[in-house]
Write a protein that holds these residues in place. Structure first.
Motif, PDB file in Angstrom:
ATOM      1  N   UNK A   1       0.626  -1.086   0.180  1.00 41.52           N
ATOM      2  CA  UNK A   1      -0.131   0.010   0.461  1.00 41.52           C
ATOM      3  C   UNK A   1       0.613   1.080   0.214  1.00 41.52           C
ATOM      4  N   UNK A   2       1.748   0.863   0.789  1.00 41.02           N
ATOM      5  CA  UNK A   2       2.801   2.800   1.247  1.00 41.02           C
ATOM      6  C   UNK A   2       3.974   2.891  -0.354  1.00 41.02           C
ATOM      7  N   UNK A   3       4.293   1.444  -1.224  1.00 39.64           N
ATOM      8  CA  UNK A   3       4.878   1.574  -2.560  1.00 39.64           C
ATOM      9  C   UNK A   3       3.561   2.478  -3.333  1.00 39.64           C
ATOM     10  N   UNK A   4       2.686   2.365  -3.524  1.00 44.35           N
ATOM     11  CA  UNK A   4       1.647   2.737  -4.557  1.00 44.35           C
ATOM     12  C   UNK A   4       0.824   4.021  -4.113  1.00 44.35           C
ATOM     13  N   UNK A   5       0.814   4.432  -2.657  1.00 40.47           N
ATOM     14  CA  UNK A   5       0.483   5.154  -2.074  1.00 40.47           C
ATOM     15  C   UNK A   5      -1.085   5.661  -2.462  1.00 40.47           C
ATOM     16  N   UNK A   6      -1.641   4.728  -1.524  1.00 37.95           N
ATOM     17  CA  UNK A   6      -2.853   4.415  -1.577  1.00 37.95           C
ATOM     18  C   UNK A   6      -3.113   4.077  -0.661  1.00 37.95           C
ATOM     19  N   UNK A   7      -4.184   3.904  -0.104  1.00 38.93           N
ATOM     20  CA  UNK A   7      -4.404   3.201   1.142  1.00 38.93           C
ATOM     21  C   UNK A   7      -4.929   1.532   0.744  1.00 38.93           C
ATOM     22  N   UNK A   8      -4.834   0.876   2.088  1.00 40.89           N
ATOM     23  CA  UNK A   8      -4.990  -1.115   1.607  1.00 40.89           C
ATOM     24  C   UNK A   8      -6.957  -1.559   1.790  1.00 40.89           C
ATOM     25  N   UNK A   9      -7.240   0.112   1.872  1.00 39.65           N
ATOM     26  CA  UNK A   9      -8.872  -0.500   1.864  1.00 39.65           C
ATOM     27  C   UNK A   9      -9.889  -0.238   0.227  1.00 39.65           C
ATOM     28  N   UNK A  10      -8.771   0.449  -0.553  1.00 38.79           N
ATOM     29  CA  UNK A  10      -8.544   0.829  -2.307  1.00 38.79           C
ATOM     30  C   UNK A  10      -8.710  -0.782  -2.804  1.00 38.79           C
ATOM     31  N   UNK A  11     -10.047  -0.233  -3.681  1.00 40.66           N
ATOM     32  CA  UNK A  11      -9.971  -2.025  -4.999  1.00 40.66           C
ATOM     33  C   UNK A  11      -9.283  -2.887  -4.947  1.00 40.66           C
ATOM     34  N   UNK A  12      -7.677  -2.092  -5.513  1.00 39.64           N
ATOM     35  CA  UNK A  12      -6.265  -2.500  -5.999  1.00 39.64           C
ATOM     36  C   UNK A  12      -6.204  -3.939  -5.160  1.00 39.64           C
ATOM     37  N   UNK A  13      -6.638  -3.644  -3.917  1.00 43.43           N
ATOM     38  CA  UNK A  13      -5.965  -4.661  -3.300  1.00 43.43           C
ATOM     39  C   UNK A  13      -7.183  -5.707  -2.740  1.00 43.43           C
ATOM     40  N   UNK A  14      -7.946  -6.265  -3.250  1.00 37.56           N
ATOM     41  CA  UNK A  14      -8.661  -6.756  -3.316  1.00 37.56           C
ATOM     42  C   UNK A  14      -8.642  -8.273  -3.851  1.00 37.56           C
ATOM     43  N   UNK A  15      -7.643  -8.018  -4.421  1.00 35.87           N
ATOM     44  CA  UNK A  15      -7.086  -9.526  -4.496  1.00 35.87           C
ATOM     45  C   UNK A  15      -6.373 -10.473  -3.263  1.00 35.87           C
ATOM     46  N   UNK A  16      -5.628  -9.738  -2.896  1.00 39.77           N
ATOM     47  CA  UNK A  16      -4.553  -9.229  -1.730  1.00 39.77           C
ATOM     48  C   UNK A  16      -5.186 -10.182  -1.034  1.00 39.77           C
ATOM     49  N   UNK A  17      -6.792  -9.552  -0.731  1.00 40.80           N
ATOM     50  CA  UNK A  17      -7.852  -9.248   1.019  1.00 40.80           C
ATOM     51  C   UNK A  17      -8.398 -10.642   0.820  1.00 40.80           C
ATOM     52  N   UNK A  18      -8.615 -10.989  -0.541  1.00 42.18           N
ATOM     53  CA  UNK A  18      -9.772 -12.317  -0.817  1.00 42.18           C
ATOM     54  C   UNK A  18      -8.530 -13.587  -0.561  1.00 42.18           C
TER      55      UNK A  18
END
Length: 183
Positions: free
Chosen positions: A64-81
Protein backbone atom coordinates in the motif's frame (compact mmCIF):
# COMPACT_ATOMS: atom_id res chain seq x y z
CA UNK A 1 4.33 -13.99 -19.19
CA UNK A 2 7.86 -14.83 -18.20
CA UNK A 3 8.81 -14.64 -14.54
CA UNK A 4 12.54 -15.14 -15.01
CA UNK A 5 13.33 -11.97 -13.12
CA UNK A 6 10.98 -12.94 -10.33
CA UNK A 7 12.86 -16.16 -9.72
CA UNK A 8 16.28 -14.66 -10.44
CA UNK A 9 16.05 -11.63 -8.17
CA UNK A 10 13.56 -12.40 -5.49
CA UNK A 11 13.08 -15.97 -4.56
CA UNK A 12 15.24 -18.53 -2.86
CA UNK A 13 15.22 -22.26 -2.37
CA UNK A 14 15.47 -23.57 1.17
CA UNK A 15 18.33 -25.90 1.98
CA UNK A 16 17.88 -28.72 4.47
CA UNK A 17 20.45 -30.38 6.64
CA UNK A 18 24.14 -30.80 6.10
CA UNK A 19 25.95 -30.13 2.86
CA UNK A 20 27.37 -33.59 2.87
CA UNK A 21 28.59 -36.35 5.08
CA UNK A 22 32.06 -36.22 6.45
CA UNK A 23 34.46 -38.47 4.58
CA UNK A 24 35.69 -41.55 6.33
CA UNK A 25 38.72 -40.28 8.20
CA UNK A 26 41.48 -42.61 9.26
CA UNK A 27 42.28 -42.67 12.93
CA UNK A 28 45.19 -40.42 13.66
CA UNK A 29 47.51 -40.51 16.64
CA UNK A 30 45.42 -38.01 18.64
CA UNK A 31 42.22 -40.01 18.13
CA UNK A 32 43.95 -43.17 19.27
CA UNK A 33 45.09 -41.41 22.46
CA UNK A 34 41.65 -39.88 23.20
CA UNK A 35 38.82 -42.37 22.63
CA UNK A 36 36.23 -39.67 23.45
CA UNK A 37 36.83 -37.98 20.06
CA UNK A 38 33.96 -38.71 17.71
CA UNK A 39 35.30 -38.96 14.17
CA UNK A 40 31.84 -39.47 12.69
CA UNK A 41 30.77 -35.85 13.22
CA UNK A 42 30.78 -33.78 10.02
CA UNK A 43 33.39 -31.03 10.01
CA UNK A 44 30.80 -28.57 8.72
CA UNK A 45 27.02 -28.63 8.64
CA UNK A 46 24.85 -25.96 7.06
CA UNK A 47 21.82 -25.04 9.12
CA UNK A 48 18.43 -25.37 7.46
CA UNK A 49 17.32 -22.13 5.85
CA UNK A 50 13.88 -21.16 7.00
CA UNK A 51 12.31 -18.06 5.46
CA UNK A 52 9.98 -16.27 7.85
CA UNK A 53 7.48 -13.98 6.22
CA UNK A 54 6.46 -10.67 7.62
CA UNK A 55 2.89 -10.85 8.92
CA UNK A 56 0.30 -10.41 6.17
CA UNK A 57 -0.86 -7.05 7.53
CA UNK A 58 2.72 -5.72 7.36
CA UNK A 59 3.22 -6.97 3.79
CA UNK A 60 -0.11 -5.42 2.75
CA UNK A 61 0.83 -2.11 4.40
CA UNK A 62 4.17 -2.14 2.56
CA UNK A 63 2.51 -2.73 -0.82
CA UNK A 64 0.00 0.00 0.00
CA UNK A 65 2.82 2.43 0.84
CA UNK A 66 4.67 1.67 -2.41
CA UNK A 67 1.57 2.48 -4.48
CA UNK A 68 0.58 5.39 -2.26
CA UNK A 69 -3.01 4.25 -1.69
CA UNK A 70 -4.78 3.00 1.46
CA UNK A 71 -5.06 -0.76 1.87
CA UNK A 72 -8.85 -0.38 1.57
CA UNK A 73 -8.48 0.63 -2.10
CA UNK A 74 -10.17 -1.84 -4.50
CA UNK A 75 -6.82 -2.64 -6.16
CA UNK A 76 -5.95 -4.64 -3.04
CA UNK A 77 -9.12 -6.75 -3.14
CA UNK A 78 -7.32 -9.82 -4.51
CA UNK A 79 -4.69 -9.62 -1.75
CA UNK A 80 -7.46 -9.30 0.83
CA UNK A 81 -9.48 -12.14 -0.75
CA UNK A 82 -6.45 -14.45 -0.44
CA UNK A 83 -5.35 -13.17 2.96
CA UNK A 84 -5.62 -16.55 4.72
CA UNK A 85 -3.79 -18.33 1.90
CA UNK A 86 -1.10 -15.67 2.37
CA UNK A 87 -0.66 -16.43 6.08
CA UNK A 88 -3.09 -14.05 7.80
CA UNK A 89 -4.97 -15.17 10.90
CA UNK A 90 -8.52 -15.19 12.21
CA UNK A 91 -8.35 -16.67 15.69
CA UNK A 92 -12.14 -16.41 16.14
CA UNK A 93 -12.55 -18.92 13.32
CA UNK A 94 -9.57 -21.10 14.25
CA UNK A 95 -7.21 -19.82 11.55
CA UNK A 96 -3.72 -19.31 12.95
CA UNK A 97 -1.04 -17.12 11.39
CA UNK A 98 1.43 -18.91 9.14
CA UNK A 99 4.65 -17.08 8.31
CA UNK A 100 6.29 -19.81 6.22
CA UNK A 101 7.23 -19.12 2.57
CA UNK A 102 6.13 -22.04 0.43
CA UNK A 103 5.63 -22.62 -3.29
CA UNK A 104 1.85 -22.25 -3.02
CA UNK A 105 2.20 -19.10 -0.93
CA UNK A 106 4.61 -17.62 -3.51
CA UNK A 107 2.15 -18.41 -6.30
CA UNK A 108 -0.76 -16.87 -4.39
CA UNK A 109 1.30 -13.78 -3.55
CA UNK A 110 2.33 -13.20 -7.16
CA UNK A 111 -1.20 -13.81 -8.49
CA UNK A 112 -2.68 -11.43 -5.89
CA UNK A 113 -0.11 -8.74 -6.76
CA UNK A 114 -0.91 -8.73 -10.49
CA UNK A 115 -3.85 -6.28 -10.18
CA UNK A 116 -1.72 -3.97 -8.05
CA UNK A 117 1.18 -4.01 -10.51
CA UNK A 118 -1.19 -3.38 -13.43
CA UNK A 119 -3.16 -0.64 -11.68
CA UNK A 120 -3.43 2.88 -13.05
CA UNK A 121 -2.12 4.18 -9.72
CA UNK A 122 1.10 2.15 -10.08
CA UNK A 123 1.54 3.30 -13.68
CA UNK A 124 0.93 6.92 -12.66
CA UNK A 125 3.43 6.75 -9.81
CA UNK A 126 6.09 4.80 -11.77
CA UNK A 127 5.40 5.30 -15.51
CA UNK A 128 8.67 3.65 -16.64
CA UNK A 129 8.98 1.10 -13.87
CA UNK A 130 11.52 -1.15 -15.61
CA UNK A 131 13.51 1.81 -16.94
CA UNK A 132 14.21 5.21 -15.44
CA UNK A 133 11.85 4.61 -12.45
CA UNK A 134 13.36 1.27 -11.43
CA UNK A 135 15.65 2.65 -8.75
CA UNK A 136 12.93 4.90 -7.29
CA UNK A 137 10.49 1.98 -7.25
CA UNK A 138 13.02 -0.31 -5.59
CA UNK A 139 13.87 2.36 -3.01
CA UNK A 140 10.17 2.89 -2.30
CA UNK A 141 9.73 -0.87 -1.76
CA UNK A 142 12.92 -1.77 0.10
CA UNK A 143 14.31 1.49 1.44
CA UNK A 144 17.58 1.28 -0.47
CA UNK A 145 18.90 2.11 -3.90
CA UNK A 146 20.04 -0.57 -6.31
CA UNK A 147 23.75 -1.17 -6.84
CA UNK A 148 25.24 -1.03 -10.34
CA UNK A 149 25.53 -4.83 -10.35
CA UNK A 150 21.85 -5.19 -9.47
CA UNK A 151 20.87 -2.75 -12.22
CA UNK A 152 22.84 -4.85 -14.70
CA UNK A 153 21.09 -8.04 -13.51
CA UNK A 154 17.69 -6.41 -13.89
CA UNK A 155 18.59 -5.21 -17.38
CA UNK A 156 19.79 -8.65 -18.46
CA UNK A 157 16.79 -10.43 -16.96
CA UNK A 158 14.34 -8.12 -18.74
CA UNK A 159 15.83 -8.59 -22.21
CA UNK A 160 13.17 -9.65 -24.66
CA UNK A 161 10.28 -8.25 -22.63
CA UNK A 162 8.52 -5.10 -23.78
CA UNK A 163 6.30 -2.38 -22.33
CA UNK A 164 3.74 -3.49 -19.79
CA UNK A 165 5.26 -6.99 -19.62
CA UNK A 166 8.61 -5.51 -18.51
CA UNK A 167 6.94 -3.27 -15.93
CA UNK A 168 4.73 -6.03 -14.52
CA UNK A 169 7.63 -8.46 -14.28
CA UNK A 170 9.75 -5.84 -12.52
CA UNK A 171 6.94 -4.99 -10.12
CA UNK A 172 6.28 -8.64 -9.28
CA UNK A 173 9.98 -9.36 -8.83
CA UNK A 174 10.60 -6.51 -6.40
CA UNK A 175 7.37 -6.96 -4.42
CA UNK A 176 7.98 -10.72 -4.17
CA UNK A 177 11.65 -10.51 -3.25
CA UNK A 178 12.71 -11.85 0.11
CA UNK A 179 14.01 -8.38 0.87
CA UNK A 180 10.41 -7.16 0.64
CA UNK A 181 8.38 -10.03 2.15
CA UNK A 182 10.67 -11.66 4.72
CA UNK A 183 11.84 -10.77 8.20
Amino acid sequence: MRYALLWLVGLTVACDGAIGDAPDAPLDAEAERDPSLDLNVPAFAQPAVQVRLLPFSVRLAKVSAVVGKPSTDPMFSELLRRRYQLGDYDFANGIVADNQWSASRMTNWVDALKPVCASADMVTRFPDLAGRDLDAFHKSATGRTLTQDELVVFGEALLGLTGAERDTTTCLAVLSSLEFVAQ
